[in-house]
Design a protein around this motif. Structure first.
Motif, short mmCIF file in Angstrom:
data_model
loop_
_atom_site.label_atom_id
_atom_site.label_comp_id
_atom_site.label_asym_id
_atom_site.label_seq_id
_atom_site.Cartn_x
_atom_site.Cartn_y
_atom_site.Cartn_z
N PRO A 149 0.82 -1.22 0.00
CA PRO A 149 0.00 0.00 0.00
C PRO A 149 0.85 1.26 0.00
CG PRO A 149 0.10 -0.89 2.21
CD PRO A 149 0.84 -1.86 1.33
N ALA A 150 0.24 2.37 -0.41
CA ALA A 150 0.85 3.69 -0.29
C ALA A 150 0.31 4.36 0.97
CB ALA A 150 0.52 4.53 -1.52
N ASP A 151 0.95 5.45 1.37
CA ASP A 151 0.54 6.09 2.63
C ASP A 151 -0.82 6.78 2.53
OD1 ASP A 151 1.24 8.20 1.01
OD2 ASP A 151 2.66 9.10 2.43
N THR A 152 -1.32 6.91 1.30
CA THR A 152 -2.65 7.52 1.13
C THR A 152 -3.76 6.49 1.02
OG1 THR A 152 -2.23 7.62 -1.26
CG2 THR A 152 -1.73 9.60 0.03
N ASP A 153 -3.39 5.21 1.07
CA ASP A 153 -4.38 4.14 0.92
C ASP A 153 -5.11 3.87 2.23
OD1 ASP A 153 -4.04 3.55 -1.79
OD2 ASP A 153 -2.36 2.19 -1.39
N THR A 154 -6.30 3.32 2.08
CA THR A 154 -7.03 2.74 3.20
C THR A 154 -6.77 1.24 3.18
OG1 THR A 154 -8.75 4.43 3.22
CG2 THR A 154 -9.31 2.29 4.21
N VAL A 155 -6.46 0.67 4.31
CA VAL A 155 -6.13 -0.75 4.38
C VAL A 155 -7.05 -1.45 5.37
CG1 VAL A 155 -3.72 -0.41 3.73
CG2 VAL A 155 -4.37 -0.36 6.15
N THR A 156 -7.23 -2.74 5.15
CA THR A 156 -7.99 -3.57 6.09
C THR A 156 -7.00 -4.52 6.75
OG1 THR A 156 -9.99 -3.43 4.74
CG2 THR A 156 -9.86 -5.22 6.35
N VAL A 157 -6.98 -4.49 8.09
CA VAL A 157 -5.98 -5.27 8.83
C VAL A 157 -6.61 -5.94 10.04
CG1 VAL A 157 -4.10 -3.72 8.16
CG2 VAL A 157 -5.34 -3.29 10.29
N HIS A 158 -5.95 -7.01 10.46
CA HIS A 158 -6.14 -7.56 11.80
C HIS A 158 -4.89 -7.17 12.59
CE1 HIS A 158 -9.65 -9.72 12.92
NE2 HIS A 158 -9.63 -10.59 11.92
N TYR A 159 -5.03 -6.90 13.87
CA TYR A 159 -3.86 -6.50 14.65
C TYR A 159 -4.04 -6.79 16.13
CZ TYR A 159 -6.53 -2.54 16.42
OH TYR A 159 -7.49 -1.78 17.05
N LYS A 160 -2.91 -6.82 16.81
CA LYS A 160 -2.88 -6.93 18.27
C LYS A 160 -1.78 -6.01 18.77
CE LYS A 160 -0.77 -10.33 20.34
NZ LYS A 160 -0.39 -11.66 20.88
N GLY A 161 -2.08 -5.19 19.77
CA GLY A 161 -1.11 -4.25 20.32
C GLY A 161 -0.82 -4.51 21.78
#
Length: 239
Positions: A149-161
Motif C-alpha cells: 500500500p501507499a501512505d494515502t491508501d485505506t487498508v484492512t488489517v487484523h492487529y494486536k497491540g
C-alpha cells in the motif's frame, strides 16, 4: 433535757443538709456548658469557587503537578476577571504551560523511557529483526505476495497491540473482525510499517515512543514514552 438535745440534733441536721444542697448548687454553677459549634454555611458562590479550585487542582495533579505559586494563581484570576493588564499573553502562557508539563512528564516517566530504549537496543541484536532509519523495528512472520500500500491508501488489517512487558491494550482478533483505516491517519510507526507489507503478510512491529503515541501516551492503557509492539496482518488494500 432529752427533748432539748433532740431539738438541737434536728436543727444541726437541717443546717448540714441545707449546706450540702447549697454546695451542690454552687458546684453545678461552676461547670461550663458545652459550647455548640456551628459551621458557617457556604453560599452558592463559595461552593462554586471551591469546586472550581478543587477540579483544576485534581486535573493538574493527575498531570504530575505537585505544587504551584498559589498567590500568583489568585492574582492571575483576579486580573482576568477585573480586566487588568495581563503579565503574559495567551501564546506565551500556552507555551509556558506546555514546557512545564513536558518537563514534569519526562521526569515522571524517565524509567519507562529508558526501559523502552534498552528493549529496542537488545531487540536489534536479534538477526530476525530489521531496523529502519527512523528506528522502527520489524520481524516478518508471514510474507505475502500481494501489492504494497501507499501512505494515502485505506487498508484492512487484523492487529494486536501490547506494551514491551506483554500487557495487551488492544486487539481486533479479540473483537472478531478486522478494521479498515487510512494509513495517513494512524501513528507514524503504522504509516511507515504497513507500507513495507505486501497484502497477505503478517509482521511484528516494535515501535519507539517517537513513532507511537509520544510523550503523552494514549488513555489509561498506553502511558507516555511507551514503546509499542504490534502484530499486524494486512488483509487487503481499500475499505
Amino acid at each position: 433535757m432529752i427533748q432539748k438535745a433532740l431539738l438541737t440534733i434536728g436543727i444541726t441536721a437541717f443546717v448540714l443538709s441545707a449546706n450540702a444542697q447549697t454546695a451542690k448548687k454552687t458546684t453545678a454553677k461552676k461547670i461550663a456548658p458545652i459550647a455548640k459549634t456551628t459551621v458557617k454555611p457556604m453560599t452558592q458562590l463559595d461552593s462554586a469557587s471551591y469546586s472550581f479550585g478543587m477540579k483544576i487542582a485534581q486535573g493538574l495533579k493527575s498531570d504530575g503537578v505537585t505544587s504551584l505559586n498559589y498567590d500568583l494563581i489568585k492574582q492571575a484570576m483576579h486580573d482576568v476577571f477585573t480586566d487588568q493588564t495581563l503579565v503574559v499573553n495567551d501564546e506565551l502562557a500556552g507555551k509556558t504551560i506546555g514546557q512545564f508539563l513536558q518537563k514534569i512528564s519526562k521526569a515522571k516517566y524517565a524509567v519507562a523511557e529508558e526501559a523502552g530504549k534498552k528493549f529496542l537496543e537488545d531487540n536489534k541484536k536479534n538477526p530476525k529483526i530489521t531496523t529502519t532509519a527512523s528506528g522502527l523495528q520489524y520481524e516478518v512472520i508471514t510474507m505475502g505476495t500481494g501489492v504494497k500500500p501507499a501512505d494515502t491508501d485505506t487498508v484492512t488489517v487484523h492487529y494486536k497491540g501490547s506494551l514491551v512487558d506483554g500487557k495487551q491494550f488492544d486487539s481486533s482478533y479479540d473483537r472478531g473482525e478486522p478494521i479498515s483505516l487510512p494509513l495517513n491517519g494512524v501513528i507514524p510507526g503504522w504509516t511507515e510499517g504497513v507500507q513495507l507489507m505486501p497484502v497477505g503478510s503478517k509482521f511484528r512491529f516494535y515501535i519507539p515512543y517517537q513513532l507511537g503515541y509520544g510523550e503523552r501516551g494514549a488513555g489509561q492503557d498506553i502511558p507516555p514514552f511507551s514503546t509499542l509492539v504490534f502484530d499486524i496482518e494486512l488483509m487487503k488494500i481499500g475499505s
